[in-house]
Design a protein around this motif. Structure first.
Motif, PDB file in Angstrom:
ATOM      1  N   ASP A  65       1.211  52.143  35.816  1.00 34.53           N
ATOM      2  CA  ASP A  65       1.884  50.923  36.281  1.00 34.53           C
ATOM      3  C   ASP A  65       2.559  50.192  35.118  1.00 34.53           C
ATOM      4  O   ASP A  65       3.693  49.715  35.236  1.00 34.53           O
ATOM      5  CB  ASP A  65       0.885  49.991  36.964  1.00 34.53           C
ATOM      6  CG  ASP A  65       0.426  50.510  38.317  1.00 34.53           C
ATOM      7  OD1 ASP A  65       1.079  51.432  38.856  1.00 34.53           O
ATOM      8  OD2 ASP A  65      -0.591  49.999  38.838  1.00 34.53           O
ATOM      9  N   ARG A  66       1.869  50.119  33.999  1.00 33.91           N
ATOM     10  CA  ARG A  66       2.422  49.397  32.848  1.00 33.91           C
ATOM     11  C   ARG A  66       3.626  50.137  32.278  1.00 33.91           C
ATOM     12  O   ARG A  66       4.642  49.526  31.932  1.00 33.91           O
ATOM     13  CB  ARG A  66       1.357  49.221  31.772  1.00 33.91           C
ATOM     14  CG  ARG A  66       1.820  48.303  30.635  1.00 33.91           C
ATOM     15  CD  ARG A  66       0.723  48.066  29.647  1.00 33.91           C
ATOM     16  NE  ARG A  66       1.113  47.044  28.689  1.00 33.91           N
ATOM     17  CZ  ARG A  66       0.725  47.036  27.427  1.00 33.91           C
ATOM     18  NH1 ARG A  66      -0.070  47.977  26.972  1.00 33.91           N
ATOM     19  NH2 ARG A  66       1.113  46.069  26.601  1.00 33.91           N
ATOM     20  N   LEU A  67       3.528  51.458  32.151  1.00 36.70           N
ATOM     21  CA  LEU A  67       4.654  52.230  31.638  1.00 36.70           C
ATOM     22  C   LEU A  67       5.860  52.137  32.562  1.00 36.70           C
ATOM     23  O   LEU A  67       7.005  52.055  32.111  1.00 36.70           O
ATOM     24  CB  LEU A  67       4.240  53.687  31.455  1.00 36.70           C
ATOM     25  CG  LEU A  67       3.244  53.983  30.333  1.00 36.70           C
ATOM     26  CD1 LEU A  67       2.844  55.448  30.342  1.00 36.70           C
ATOM     27  CD2 LEU A  67       3.828  53.600  28.975  1.00 36.70           C
ATOM     28  N   PRO A  77       0.489  58.553  37.909  1.00 36.26           N
ATOM     29  CA  PRO A  77      -0.827  58.289  37.322  1.00 36.26           C
ATOM     30  C   PRO A  77      -1.660  59.554  37.124  1.00 36.26           C
ATOM     31  O   PRO A  77      -2.562  59.581  36.296  1.00 36.26           O
ATOM     32  CB  PRO A  77      -1.481  57.339  38.317  1.00 36.26           C
ATOM     33  CG  PRO A  77      -0.752  57.550  39.604  1.00 36.26           C
ATOM     34  CD  PRO A  77       0.647  57.895  39.221  1.00 36.26           C
ATOM     35  N   ARG A  78      -1.348  60.612  37.859  1.00 40.84           N
ATOM     36  CA  ARG A  78      -2.080  61.873  37.672  1.00 40.84           C
ATOM     37  C   ARG A  78      -1.768  62.477  36.300  1.00 40.84           C
ATOM     38  O   ARG A  78      -2.654  63.074  35.665  1.00 40.84           O
ATOM     39  CB  ARG A  78      -1.733  62.860  38.790  1.00 40.84           C
ATOM     40  CG  ARG A  78      -2.105  62.373  40.180  1.00 40.84           C
ATOM     41  CD  ARG A  78      -1.576  63.331  41.247  1.00 40.84           C
ATOM     42  NE  ARG A  78      -0.126  63.442  41.184  1.00 40.84           N
ATOM     43  CZ  ARG A  78       0.595  64.291  41.919  1.00 40.84           C
ATOM     44  NH1 ARG A  78      -0.022  65.122  42.775  1.00 40.84           N
ATOM     45  NH2 ARG A  78       1.902  64.336  41.814  1.00 40.84           N
ATOM     46  N   ASP A  93      -0.910  52.929  24.206  1.00 41.07           N
ATOM     47  CA  ASP A  93      -0.775  53.141  25.648  1.00 41.07           C
ATOM     48  C   ASP A  93       0.550  52.627  26.188  1.00 41.07           C
ATOM     49  O   ASP A  93       0.798  52.708  27.391  1.00 41.07           O
ATOM     50  CB  ASP A  93      -1.941  52.502  26.410  1.00 41.07           C
ATOM     51  CG  ASP A  93      -2.040  50.999  26.205  1.00 41.07           C
ATOM     52  OD1 ASP A  93      -1.142  50.406  25.558  1.00 41.07           O
ATOM     53  OD2 ASP A  93      -3.029  50.416  26.679  1.00 41.07           O
ATOM     54  N   ALA A  94       1.419  52.110  25.320  1.00 39.82           N
ATOM     55  CA  ALA A  94       2.751  51.668  25.718  1.00 39.82           C
ATOM     56  C   ALA A  94       3.582  51.470  24.443  1.00 39.82           C
ATOM     57  O   ALA A  94       3.039  51.045  23.421  1.00 39.82           O
ATOM     58  CB  ALA A  94       2.672  50.355  26.497  1.00 39.82           C
ATOM     59  N   PRO A  95       4.859  51.794  24.479  1.00 36.99           N
ATOM     60  CA  PRO A  95       5.678  52.257  25.603  1.00 36.99           C
ATOM     61  C   PRO A  95       5.553  53.758  25.891  1.00 36.99           C
ATOM     62  O   PRO A  95       6.304  54.302  26.688  1.00 36.99           O
ATOM     63  CB  PRO A  95       7.088  51.893  25.142  1.00 36.99           C
ATOM     64  CG  PRO A  95       7.028  52.057  23.655  1.00 36.99           C
ATOM     65  CD  PRO A  95       5.659  51.597  23.258  1.00 36.99           C
ATOM     66  N   SER A 253      -0.501  46.031  19.400  1.00 38.20           N
ATOM     67  CA  SER A 253      -0.193  45.988  20.816  1.00 38.20           C
ATOM     68  C   SER A 253       1.280  45.692  20.995  1.00 38.20           C
ATOM     69  O   SER A 253       1.879  44.941  20.205  1.00 38.20           O
ATOM     70  CB  SER A 253      -1.031  44.917  21.531  1.00 38.20           C
ATOM     71  OG  SER A 253      -0.562  44.721  22.848  1.00 38.20           O
ATOM     72  N   ILE A 254       1.889  46.270  22.025  1.00 40.16           N
ATOM     73  CA  ILE A 254       3.300  46.020  22.287  1.00 40.16           C
ATOM     74  C   ILE A 254       3.560  44.577  22.673  1.00 40.16           C
ATOM     75  O   ILE A 254       4.662  44.073  22.601  1.00 40.16           O
ATOM     76  CB  ILE A 254       3.821  46.979  23.373  1.00 40.16           C
ATOM     77  CG1 ILE A 254       5.357  47.000  23.384  1.00 40.16           C
ATOM     78  CG2 ILE A 254       3.279  46.606  24.734  1.00 40.16           C
ATOM     79  CD1 ILE A 254       5.938  48.059  24.274  1.00 40.16           C
ATOM     80  N   ASP A 255       2.508  43.891  23.068  1.00 34.94           N
ATOM     81  CA  ASP A 255       2.641  42.490  23.461  1.00 34.94           C
ATOM     82  C   ASP A 255       2.666  41.548  22.270  1.00 34.94           C
ATOM     83  O   ASP A 255       2.962  40.364  22.413  1.00 34.94           O
ATOM     84  CB  ASP A 255       1.475  42.074  24.380  1.00 34.94           C
ATOM     85  CG  ASP A 255       1.488  42.858  25.682  1.00 34.94           C
ATOM     86  OD1 ASP A 255       0.416  43.178  26.180  1.00 34.94           O
ATOM     87  OD2 ASP A 255       2.588  43.149  26.172  1.00 34.94           O
TER      88      ASP A 255
END
Length: 256
Positions: A65-67, A77-78, A93-95, A253-255
């Motif tokens: 969902d975040r990506l 998600p699989r 875990d992102a981007p 973190s990307i944030d």
């Protein structure tokens, strides 16, 4: 140094004997180095999978969902679940997903490939590439081809640079690195930090010959290359304790 592709290899299937297939098509000699793409090693070891084989966890749903939100592209998600199951640590875990595989290699998406996988969705990296290299080397020796080193290779991106290059995932019959520390340069100064990752350099050189895409050839014979009179080391993957980049990524973190 000469690099010669092993041509006319068939589509590799589970259970195929890579050593036998190469031995039938290449004139190997003692002192050669055989590089083999992890793609065909994985296929021979039955490392193909389908996304439906991965029940999705809450963590995988969150990642997908975040990506999707960040990239604007639909994410399965699989696939995120497959990456999680092939990893010991999720560094980013992102981007995108940057992970450590179970044998210590750090790569995007745990090195999972979604191309050139007939009748399946994804191709996983070999579980233990160094053991894979040892099996191929032993298979060659069983056919009377002695003293040939084997490197299992993959392509991987690099920090601070565009593009990908070949890297070693596993090796047998030679050290991973040659250690120049304690030797002298041309001016007589003692080298204090130089450790040369020869398995990566040979993998990268071979990748120039194997090529990419549909026209690629997955095995290359390297000849007239010598390790030389140097100390050797099998330390290729940095430990967490001396990997400053990994330590920094754990706090990033990307944030931010």
């Amino acid at each position: 140094m000469e690099l010669t592709p092993v041509t006319d290899l068939p589509e590799i299937r589970p259970g195929d004997d890579i050593a036998a297939l190469v031995a039938d098509r290449a004139d190997l000699e003692a002192g050669d180095v055989l590089t083999v793409a992890s793609t065909i090693v994985s296929k021979a070891e039955g490392r193909m999978a389908d996304l439906e084989d991965y029940p999705v966890s809450g963590r995988a749903e969150e990642i997908a969902d975040r990506l999707e939100e960040l990239t604007g592209e639909e994410k399965d998600p699989r696939f995120a679940q497959a990456v999680l199951e092939e990893s010991t640590e999720l560094l980013i875990d992102a981007p995108f997903l940057l992970t450590e595989t179970r044998f210590g290699h750090i790569s995007v998406n745990a090195g999972i490939d979604r191309s050139n996988v007939p009748n399946h969705d994804i191709l996983l990296l070999p579980k233990k590439p160094t053991e894979s290299a040892e099996r191929i080397r032993s298979g060659l020796a069983a056919r009377g081809i002695e003293d040939v080193a084997v490197i299992v290779t993959d392509t991987c991106g690099r920090p601070f640079r565009h593009g990908q290059r070949g890297v070693a995932l596993g090796w047998a019959g030679m050290p991973a690195s040659r250690d120049w520390r304690g030797e002298l340069d041309r001016d007589g100064h003692e080298l204090g930090v130089t450790v040369q990752s020869v398995v990566d350099e040979l993998a990268s050189a071979a990748n120039l010959v194997t090529g990419e895409g549909a026209g690629g050839t997955p095995a290359v014979v390297v000849r007239d290359w010598a390790f030389g009179d140097h100390a050797g080391s099998d330390e290729l993957f940095r430990s967490v304790e001396d990997d400053l980049v990994r330590q920094a990524l754990r706090e990033w973190s990307i944030d931010d």
